[in-house]
Design a protein around this motif. Structure first.
Motif, PDB file in Angstrom:
ATOM      1  N   LYS A  46       0.820  -1.215   0.000  1.00 31.05           N
ATOM      2  CA  LYS A  46       0.000   0.000   0.000  1.00 31.05           C
ATOM      3  C   LYS A  46       0.852   1.263   0.000  1.00 31.05           C
ATOM      4  CE  LYS A  46      -3.819   2.278   2.415  1.00 31.05           C
ATOM      5  NZ  LYS A  46      -4.752   2.225   3.576  1.00 31.05           N
ATOM      6  N   ASN A  47       1.794   1.352   0.918  1.00 28.72           N
ATOM      7  CA  ASN A  47       2.689   2.512   1.001  1.00 28.72           C
ATOM      8  C   ASN A  47       4.137   2.020   0.941  1.00 28.72           C
ATOM      9  OD1 ASN A  47       0.708   4.690   1.430  1.00 28.72           O
ATOM     10  ND2 ASN A  47       0.290   3.620   3.348  1.00 28.72           N
ATOM     11  N   PRO A  48       4.663   1.836  -0.255  1.00 24.69           N
ATOM     12  CA  PRO A  48       5.989   1.220  -0.400  1.00 24.69           C
ATOM     13  C   PRO A  48       7.127   2.079   0.149  1.00 24.69           C
ATOM     14  CG  PRO A  48       4.760   1.240  -2.480  1.00 24.69           C
ATOM     15  CD  PRO A  48       4.054   2.153  -1.544  1.00 24.69           C
ATOM     16  N   GLY A  61      16.170   4.811 -11.830  1.00 18.20           N
ATOM     17  CA  GLY A  61      15.517   5.217 -10.598  1.00 18.20           C
ATOM     18  C   GLY A  61      14.508   6.335 -10.764  1.00 18.20           C
ATOM     19  N   ILE A  62      14.785   7.269 -11.658  1.00 15.60           N
ATOM     20  CA  ILE A  62      13.852   8.374 -11.884  1.00 15.60           C
ATOM     21  C   ILE A  62      12.583   7.869 -12.572  1.00 15.60           C
ATOM     22  CG2 ILE A  62      13.509  10.541 -13.140  1.00 15.60           C
ATOM     23  CD1 ILE A  62      16.437  11.198 -12.571  1.00 15.60           C
ATOM     24  N   GLU A  63      12.749   6.965 -13.533  1.00 18.82           N
ATOM     25  CA  GLU A  63      11.579   6.381 -14.204  1.00 18.82           C
ATOM     26  C   GLU A  63      10.747   5.562 -13.222  1.00 18.82           C
ATOM     27  OE1 GLU A  63      13.778   4.345 -17.154  1.00 18.82           O
ATOM     28  OE2 GLU A  63      13.603   5.943 -18.651  1.00 18.82           O
ATOM     29  N   LEU A  64      11.428   4.834 -12.329  1.00 17.59           N
ATOM     30  CA  LEU A  64      10.724   4.085 -11.283  1.00 17.59           C
ATOM     31  C   LEU A  64       9.917   5.036 -10.404  1.00 17.59           C
ATOM     32  CD1 LEU A  64      10.101   1.744  -9.318  1.00 17.59           C
ATOM     33  CD2 LEU A  64      12.376   2.115  -8.314  1.00 17.59           C
ATOM     34  N   ALA A  65      10.546   6.130  -9.980  1.00 15.99           N
ATOM     35  CA  ALA A  65       9.866   7.097  -9.115  1.00 15.99           C
ATOM     36  C   ALA A  65       8.645   7.696  -9.804  1.00 15.99           C
ATOM     37  CB  ALA A  65      10.847   8.198  -8.704  1.00 15.99           C
ATOM     38  N   GLU A  71       1.040   6.480  -9.112  1.00 15.32           N
ATOM     39  CA  GLU A  71       0.009   5.613  -8.537  1.00 15.32           C
ATOM     40  C   GLU A  71      -0.087   5.747  -7.019  1.00 15.32           C
ATOM     41  OE1 GLU A  71       0.623   1.601  -9.699  1.00 15.32           O
ATOM     42  OE2 GLU A  71       0.421   2.000 -11.844  1.00 15.32           O
ATOM     43  N   LYS A  72       1.078   5.954  -6.379  1.00 16.46           N
ATOM     44  CA  LYS A  72       1.122   5.993  -4.916  1.00 16.46           C
ATOM     45  C   LYS A  72       1.989   7.171  -4.469  1.00 16.46           C
ATOM     46  CE  LYS A  72       0.705   0.955  -4.830  1.00 16.46           C
ATOM     47  NZ  LYS A  72       1.282  -0.336  -4.382  1.00 16.46           N
ATOM     48  N   PRO A  73       1.417   8.376  -4.463  1.00 19.71           N
ATOM     49  CA  PRO A  73       2.202   9.585  -4.156  1.00 19.71           C
ATOM     50  C   PRO A  73       2.788   9.620  -2.750  1.00 19.71           C
ATOM     51  CG  PRO A  73      -0.143  10.089  -4.305  1.00 19.71           C
ATOM     52  CD  PRO A  73       0.024   8.693  -4.809  1.00 19.71           C
ATOM     53  N   THR A  74       2.297   8.750  -1.854  1.00 22.36           N
ATOM     54  CA  THR A  74       2.859   8.727  -0.499  1.00 22.36           C
ATOM     55  C   THR A  74       3.994   7.708  -0.362  1.00 22.36           C
ATOM     56  OG1 THR A  74       1.154   7.145   0.205  1.00 22.36           O
ATOM     57  CG2 THR A  74       0.701   9.494   0.561  1.00 22.36           C
ATOM     58  N   ALA A  75       4.319   7.014  -1.450  1.00 20.48           N
ATOM     59  CA  ALA A  75       5.451   6.080  -1.410  1.00 20.48           C
ATOM     60  C   ALA A  75       6.720   6.849  -1.051  1.00 20.48           C
ATOM     61  CB  ALA A  75       5.617   5.390  -2.760  1.00 20.48           C
ATOM     62  N   ARG A  76       7.570   6.237  -0.245  1.00 19.10           N
ATOM     63  CA  ARG A  76       8.810   6.893   0.172  1.00 19.10           C
ATOM     64  C   ARG A  76       9.993   6.218  -0.518  1.00 19.10           C
ATOM     65  NH1 ARG A  76       7.608   7.073   6.676  1.00 19.10           N
ATOM     66  NH2 ARG A  76       5.389   7.604   6.466  1.00 19.10           N
ATOM     67  N   ILE A  77      10.808   7.041  -1.139  1.00 17.44           N
ATOM     68  CA  ILE A  77      11.951   6.524  -1.899  1.00 17.44           C
ATOM     69  C   ILE A  77      13.228   7.189  -1.407  1.00 17.44           C
ATOM     70  CG2 ILE A  77      12.965   6.203  -4.184  1.00 17.44           C
ATOM     71  CD1 ILE A  77      10.179   6.526  -5.380  1.00 17.44           C
ATOM     72  N   SER A  91      15.842  16.781 -12.296  1.00 15.75           N
ATOM     73  CA  SER A  91      14.821  15.841 -12.760  1.00 15.75           C
ATOM     74  C   SER A  91      13.913  15.402 -11.619  1.00 15.75           C
ATOM     75  CB  SER A  91      15.482  14.613 -13.397  1.00 15.75           C
ATOM     76  OG  SER A  91      16.212  14.965 -14.546  1.00 15.75           O
ATOM     77  N   LEU A  92      14.510  15.144 -10.463  1.00 19.74           N
ATOM     78  CA  LEU A  92      13.721  14.702  -9.312  1.00 19.74           C
ATOM     79  C   LEU A  92      12.806  15.807  -8.797  1.00 19.74           C
ATOM     80  CD1 LEU A  92      16.309  12.606  -7.265  1.00 19.74           C
ATOM     81  CD2 LEU A  92      14.277  11.764  -8.441  1.00 19.74           C
ATOM     82  N   SER A  93      13.316  17.030  -8.756  1.00 19.25           N
ATOM     83  CA  SER A  93      12.525  18.131  -8.199  1.00 19.25           C
ATOM     84  C   SER A  93      11.242  18.365  -8.986  1.00 19.25           C
ATOM     85  CB  SER A  93      13.355  19.416  -8.155  1.00 19.25           C
ATOM     86  OG  SER A  93      13.680  19.849  -9.465  1.00 19.25           O
ATOM     87  N   SER A  94      11.246  17.954 -10.250  1.00 19.15           N
ATOM     88  CA  SER A  94      10.067  18.184 -11.091  1.00 19.15           C
ATOM     89  C   SER A  94       9.010  17.092 -10.942  1.00 19.15           C
ATOM     90  CB  SER A  94      10.486  18.287 -12.563  1.00 19.15           C
ATOM     91  OG  SER A  94      10.987  17.042 -13.036  1.00 19.15           O
ATOM     92  N   ILE A  95       9.340  15.982 -10.256  1.00 20.57           N
ATOM     93  CA  ILE A  95       8.377  14.877 -10.161  1.00 20.57           C
ATOM     94  C   ILE A  95       7.989  14.523  -8.728  1.00 20.57           C
ATOM     95  CG2 ILE A  95       9.205  13.859 -12.323  1.00 20.57           C
ATOM     96  CD1 ILE A  95      10.601  11.697 -10.598  1.00 20.57           C
ATOM     97  N   ILE A  96       8.645  15.118  -7.731  1.00 21.86           N
ATOM     98  CA  ILE A  96       8.358  14.756  -6.339  1.00 21.86           C
ATOM     99  C   ILE A  96       6.999  15.323  -5.917  1.00 21.86           C
ATOM    100  CG2 ILE A  96       9.095  15.004  -3.938  1.00 21.86           C
ATOM    101  CD1 ILE A  96      11.970  15.248  -5.005  1.00 21.86           C
ATOM    102  N   PRO A  97       6.051  14.478  -5.517  1.00 24.82           N
ATOM    103  CA  PRO A  97       4.748  14.981  -5.052  1.00 24.82           C
ATOM    104  C   PRO A  97       4.909  15.795  -3.767  1.00 24.82           C
ATOM    105  CG  PRO A  97       4.681  12.608  -5.518  1.00 24.82           C
ATOM    106  CD  PRO A  97       6.116  13.009  -5.509  1.00 24.82           C
ATOM    107  N   GLU A  98       4.045  16.766  -3.581  1.00 24.05           N
ATOM    108  CA  GLU A  98       4.136  17.638  -2.408  1.00 24.05           C
ATOM    109  C   GLU A  98       4.007  16.863  -1.104  1.00 24.05           C
ATOM    110  OE1 GLU A  98       1.440  20.873  -2.564  1.00 24.05           O
ATOM    111  OE2 GLU A  98       2.258  21.724  -4.410  1.00 24.05           O
TER     112      GLU A  98
END
Length: 239
Positions: A46-48, A61-65, A71-77, A91-98
């Motif tokens: 549920k929350n990977p 790793g960026i494509e994985l994120a 699908e799961k914006p609360t997943a922690r990577i 690249s990461l800063s543009s895809i990290i959910p708030e």
């Protein structure tokens, strides 16, 4: 330290994978060789909680994120990598959910530092950014220095050796539009105030070449990503 949760590891290098498994032996681990395998392993969680390398064959790793956070914006990577390059931070800063918590740790760190990052991100729900990465991250957040996606495109194009006419054709721009983006790029890279440009021979400096040199020094581009961009360029040539 809570060790009850499960961690998905995405790492293609056998030695690095062994190090992670040994360092995190107190946790229940699911190990993948690339981002796609790791993504499949998270399907029923549920929350990977994920520790991922950045550069891996097939799916990095960026494509994985991107796939996981969609699908799961609360997943922690936690991104575990050798790379300090600004291109990856950007690249990461543009895809990290708030709403998400994440980490970024360099592979040069000790087991204790790795465990500290794991505890901070997965147990205490706080972001953990490697001290060496923080100045790079700060620079990407400063609007006057942040390279836009359009400027990054033209930077990549000149690094690949394209002329203004070729860039205009590829990006559906006028030649004046290309020159406008280049001017904006040069300003953000502060080429006019660069020590080479301020030298006695500064007037003879080729801004195009200097932009590529500064971008390489800052990690805005690197050989790995340029090789990938070159493949995309070849596809465009052949289309």
């Amino acid at each position: 330290m809570n060790t009850a949760f499960e961690i998905v590891i995405a790492e293609d290098n056998p030695r690095d994978r062994e190090f992670l498994c040994a360092s995190l032996s107190q946790y229940k681990l699911h190990v993948a060789n690339n981002g796609h395998e790791a993504y499949l392993l998270t399907k029923n969680i549920k929350n990977p909680f994920v520790i991922s390398d950045l550069q891996m064959p097939g799916c990095n790793g960026i494509e994985l994120a991107k796939m996981l956070w969609k699908e799961k914006p609360t997943a922690r990577i936690i991104f575990w990598t050798h790379y300090q390059d600004e291109i990856y931070i950007r690249s990461l800063s543009s895809i990290i959910p708030e709403e998400t918590v994440y980490g970024y740790i360099l592979k040069t760190n000790t087991t204790n530092q790795l465990l500290k990052a794991v505890n901070m991100v997965f147990s205490e729900c706080q972001c953990w950014i490697d001290p060496l990465i923080r100045p790079v991250q700060k620079r990407t957040k400063q609007s006057q220095q942040t390279i836009s996606d359009l400027e990054f495109e033209v930077l990549t194009d000149i690094a690949l050796g394209l002329t203004d006419d070729m860039i205009a054709n590829r990006r559906y721009l006028s030649k004046r539009g290309v020159q406008s983006r280049l001017k904006s790029l040069y300003a953000k890279l502060e080429i006019e105030h660069d020590r080479i440009s301020l030298s006695p021979f500064g007037r003879k400096v080729n801004y195009r070449s200097r932009a590529v040199a500064i971008a390489l020094q800052r990690g805005l581009i690197n050989p790995v990503e340029l090789a990938s961009a070159e493949e995309e360029l070849m596809d465009w040539f052949n289309s």
